[in-house]
Design a protein around this motif. Structure first.
Motif, PDB file in Angstrom:
ATOM      1  N   VAL A 122      97.993 -77.935 -17.462  1.00 55.68           N
ATOM      2  CA  VAL A 122      98.738 -78.219 -16.030  1.00 55.68           C
ATOM      3  C   VAL A 122     100.551 -76.800 -16.243  1.00 55.68           C
ATOM      4  O   VAL A 122     101.156 -77.469 -17.098  1.00 55.68           O
ATOM      5  CB  VAL A 122      99.299 -79.996 -15.541  1.00 55.68           C
ATOM      6  CG1 VAL A 122      97.859 -79.954 -15.566  1.00 55.68           C
ATOM      7  CG2 VAL A 122     100.105 -80.332 -16.555  1.00 55.68           C
ATOM      8  N   LYS A 123     101.091 -77.315 -15.314  1.00 54.70           N
ATOM      9  CA  LYS A 123     102.770 -76.872 -15.463  1.00 54.70           C
ATOM     10  C   LYS A 123     103.982 -78.165 -16.504  1.00 54.70           C
ATOM     11  O   LYS A 123     103.860 -77.789 -16.965  1.00 54.70           O
ATOM     12  CB  LYS A 123     103.261 -76.558 -14.407  1.00 54.70           C
ATOM     13  CG  LYS A 123     104.256 -76.074 -14.472  1.00 54.70           C
ATOM     14  CD  LYS A 123     105.540 -75.290 -12.985  1.00 54.70           C
ATOM     15  CE  LYS A 123     105.379 -75.782 -11.794  1.00 54.70           C
ATOM     16  NZ  LYS A 123     105.520 -77.218 -11.774  1.00 54.70           N
ATOM     17  N   GLY A 124     103.236 -79.397 -15.403  1.00 56.28           N
ATOM     18  CA  GLY A 124     104.294 -80.441 -16.016  1.00 56.28           C
ATOM     19  C   GLY A 124     105.133 -79.839 -14.912  1.00 56.28           C
ATOM     20  O   GLY A 124     105.634 -79.453 -13.986  1.00 56.28           O
ATOM     21  N   PHE A 125     106.289 -81.210 -15.175  1.00 54.72           N
ATOM     22  CA  PHE A 125     107.238 -81.365 -14.329  1.00 54.72           C
ATOM     23  C   PHE A 125     108.441 -81.830 -14.680  1.00 54.72           C
ATOM     24  O   PHE A 125     108.351 -82.585 -16.180  1.00 54.72           O
ATOM     25  CB  PHE A 125     106.663 -81.894 -12.960  1.00 54.72           C
ATOM     26  CG  PHE A 125     108.084 -81.481 -11.565  1.00 54.72           C
ATOM     27  CD1 PHE A 125     108.361 -80.651 -11.545  1.00 54.72           C
ATOM     28  CD2 PHE A 125     108.666 -82.399 -11.131  1.00 54.72           C
ATOM     29  CE1 PHE A 125     109.214 -79.414 -10.313  1.00 54.72           C
ATOM     30  CE2 PHE A 125     109.426 -82.113 -10.191  1.00 54.72           C
ATOM     31  CZ  PHE A 125     109.983 -80.656  -9.556  1.00 54.72           C
ATOM     32  N   ILE A 126     109.620 -82.319 -14.053  1.00 54.41           N
ATOM     33  CA  ILE A 126     110.866 -82.997 -14.584  1.00 54.41           C
ATOM     34  C   ILE A 126     110.848 -84.697 -14.826  1.00 54.41           C
ATOM     35  O   ILE A 126     109.965 -84.905 -13.679  1.00 54.41           O
ATOM     36  CB  ILE A 126     112.192 -82.307 -14.196  1.00 54.41           C
ATOM     37  CG1 ILE A 126     112.309 -82.798 -12.941  1.00 54.41           C
ATOM     38  CG2 ILE A 126     112.352 -80.812 -14.190  1.00 54.41           C
ATOM     39  CD1 ILE A 126     113.601 -82.201 -12.171  1.00 54.41           C
ATOM     40  N   ARG A 155      97.500 -84.860 -12.023  1.00 55.22           N
ATOM     41  CA  ARG A 155      96.854 -83.602 -12.428  1.00 55.22           C
ATOM     42  C   ARG A 155      96.380 -83.469 -13.605  1.00 55.22           C
ATOM     43  O   ARG A 155      94.884 -83.007 -13.840  1.00 55.22           O
ATOM     44  CB  ARG A 155      97.015 -82.404 -11.731  1.00 55.22           C
ATOM     45  CG  ARG A 155      97.403 -82.557  -9.887  1.00 55.22           C
ATOM     46  CD  ARG A 155      98.012 -80.981  -9.375  1.00 55.22           C
ATOM     47  NE  ARG A 155      97.638 -80.792  -9.126  1.00 55.22           N
ATOM     48  CZ  ARG A 155      98.318 -78.766 -10.275  1.00 55.22           C
ATOM     49  NH1 ARG A 155      99.194 -79.322 -11.138  1.00 55.22           N
ATOM     50  NH2 ARG A 155      96.988 -77.969  -9.997  1.00 55.22           N
ATOM     51  N   LEU A 156      97.710 -83.746 -14.456  1.00 59.21           N
ATOM     52  CA  LEU A 156      96.662 -83.535 -15.940  1.00 59.21           C
ATOM     53  C   LEU A 156      95.648 -84.271 -16.444  1.00 59.21           C
ATOM     54  O   LEU A 156      94.679 -83.949 -17.745  1.00 59.21           O
ATOM     55  CB  LEU A 156      98.172 -83.451 -16.733  1.00 59.21           C
ATOM     56  CG  LEU A 156      97.697 -83.832 -18.504  1.00 59.21           C
ATOM     57  CD1 LEU A 156      96.742 -82.516 -18.812  1.00 59.21           C
ATOM     58  CD2 LEU A 156      99.051 -84.103 -19.168  1.00 59.21           C
ATOM     59  N   GLU A 157      95.898 -86.041 -16.248  1.00 62.12           N
ATOM     60  CA  GLU A 157      94.603 -86.376 -16.229  1.00 62.12           C
ATOM     61  C   GLU A 157      93.128 -86.315 -15.613  1.00 62.12           C
ATOM     62  O   GLU A 157      92.069 -86.139 -16.310  1.00 62.12           O
ATOM     63  CB  GLU A 157      95.121 -87.678 -15.669  1.00 62.12           C
ATOM     64  CG  GLU A 157      94.257 -88.806 -16.276  1.00 62.12           C
ATOM     65  CD  GLU A 157      94.093 -90.765 -16.164  1.00 62.12           C
ATOM     66  OE1 GLU A 157      94.138 -91.420 -16.284  1.00 62.12           O
ATOM     67  OE2 GLU A 157      95.711 -90.645 -15.839  1.00 62.12           O
ATOM     68  N   ASN A 158      93.140 -85.800 -14.343  1.00 60.31           N
ATOM     69  CA  ASN A 158      92.186 -85.624 -13.629  1.00 60.31           C
ATOM     70  C   ASN A 158      91.342 -83.998 -14.426  1.00 60.31           C
ATOM     71  O   ASN A 158      90.106 -84.188 -14.883  1.00 60.31           O
ATOM     72  CB  ASN A 158      92.365 -84.767 -12.344  1.00 60.31           C
ATOM     73  CG  ASN A 158      92.424 -86.384 -11.281  1.00 60.31           C
ATOM     74  OD1 ASN A 158      92.691 -87.462 -11.834  1.00 60.31           O
ATOM     75  ND2 ASN A 158      93.154 -86.216 -10.473  1.00 60.31           N
ATOM     76  N   ALA A 159      92.122 -83.390 -15.182  1.00 62.94           N
ATOM     77  CA  ALA A 159      91.767 -81.931 -15.790  1.00 62.94           C
ATOM     78  C   ALA A 159      91.516 -83.051 -17.104  1.00 62.94           C
ATOM     79  O   ALA A 159      89.968 -82.114 -17.719  1.00 62.94           O
ATOM     80  CB  ALA A 159      92.482 -81.246 -16.494  1.00 62.94           C
TER      81      ALA A 159
END
Length: 249
Positions: A122-126, A155-159
């Motif tokens: 995922v891209k992630g964020f600030i 979204r990272l957790e779901n992936a």
């Protein structure tokens, strides 16, 4: 070439996978150089190439096309995520399409398994780190920002829950820990990543985490749960002195 960093030795007799990881290529329309030679070198050194975002400088389709052209000189599988620069021109769908047509496994909340290793991206964020992480309080704009940070972590957790492989490499653009952004001005730390990503990572068993974005950050750190994290932004000094990190997964 220095020996690869051994992030997680296989415990089931499987062959260690050599991963070359680099971020923040910032391909420009007016670029006078290309990455063809670098991709050719990486193809002889590694089994997989991982790109950790900011693949383009302004998120223009032409920049993505130039990267796709250079990637023709890469003979190994390529797995990538996008970064904030790749969103700049509002053409992220075109950039994504171009890179996927070039056979890049471009992950945005998905996972792909290659040679018994799961790659999650995922891209992630600030949002900031630790006790100084930004909370959802006050103006709607702040709440929207925090909601985006939480959404990326979810979204990272779901992936991660989709991974079936025993070895996993997490690919981000934004940093999950403060250690690997050390060297950047303290004032911009909150804009370089979020501990929410590390909190998610530590719910799972991962072999390593790679990210970019912090050009003046530090190469290596770990999450509170002990997962190895590597800042592979192109200008960060790495073992071996090359622009990319070489990891064994």
């Amino acid at each position: 070439m220095a020996d690869p960093v051994k992030s997680s030795a296989p415990k089931d007799g499987a062959r260690a996978l050599k991963v070359a990881a680099v971020g923040d290529l910032h391909v420009r329309e007016d670029a006078q150089n290309s990455y063809r030679d670098l991709f050719g070198e990486i193809s002889s050194e590694a089994d997989i190439l991982v790109l950790t975002g900011d693949l383009t400088n302004l998120g223009k389709p032409r920049e993505a096309e130039m990267l796709a052209e250079d990637l023709r000189n890469c003979s190994i599988p390529v797995v990538a995520v996008l970064g904030n620069h790749d969103y700049e021109s509002g053409a992220v769908e075109d950039v994504t399409k171009i890179l996927r047509q070039a056979h890049v496994h471009l992950l945005d909340g998905q996972t792909v398994e290659i040679e018994e290793v799961g790659f999650v991206g995922v891209k992630g964020f600030i949002g900031g780190f630790g006790s100084r992480m930004l909370g959802s309080f006050g103006e709607p704009a702040i709440k929207t920002m925090v909601a985006e940070s939480v959404n990326e972590a979810m979204r990272l957790e779901n992936a991660m829950r989709q991974v079936r492989a025993k070895r996993t490499l997490v690919i981000l653009h934004y940093a999950p820990i403060a250690d690997t952004v050390a060297g950047e001005p303290l004032e911009i730390f909150p804009f370089l990543g979020s501990s929410r990503l590390a909190e998610t990572i530590d719910r799972f068993q991962v072999s390593a985490v790679v990210h970019g974005h912090a050009h003046r950050g530090s190469y290596e750190g770990q999450t509170p749960g002990g997962a190895k994290v590597y800042n592979v932004a192109m200008h960060v000094a790495k073992p071996g002195g090359r622009p990319y990190a070489l990891l064994e997964i």
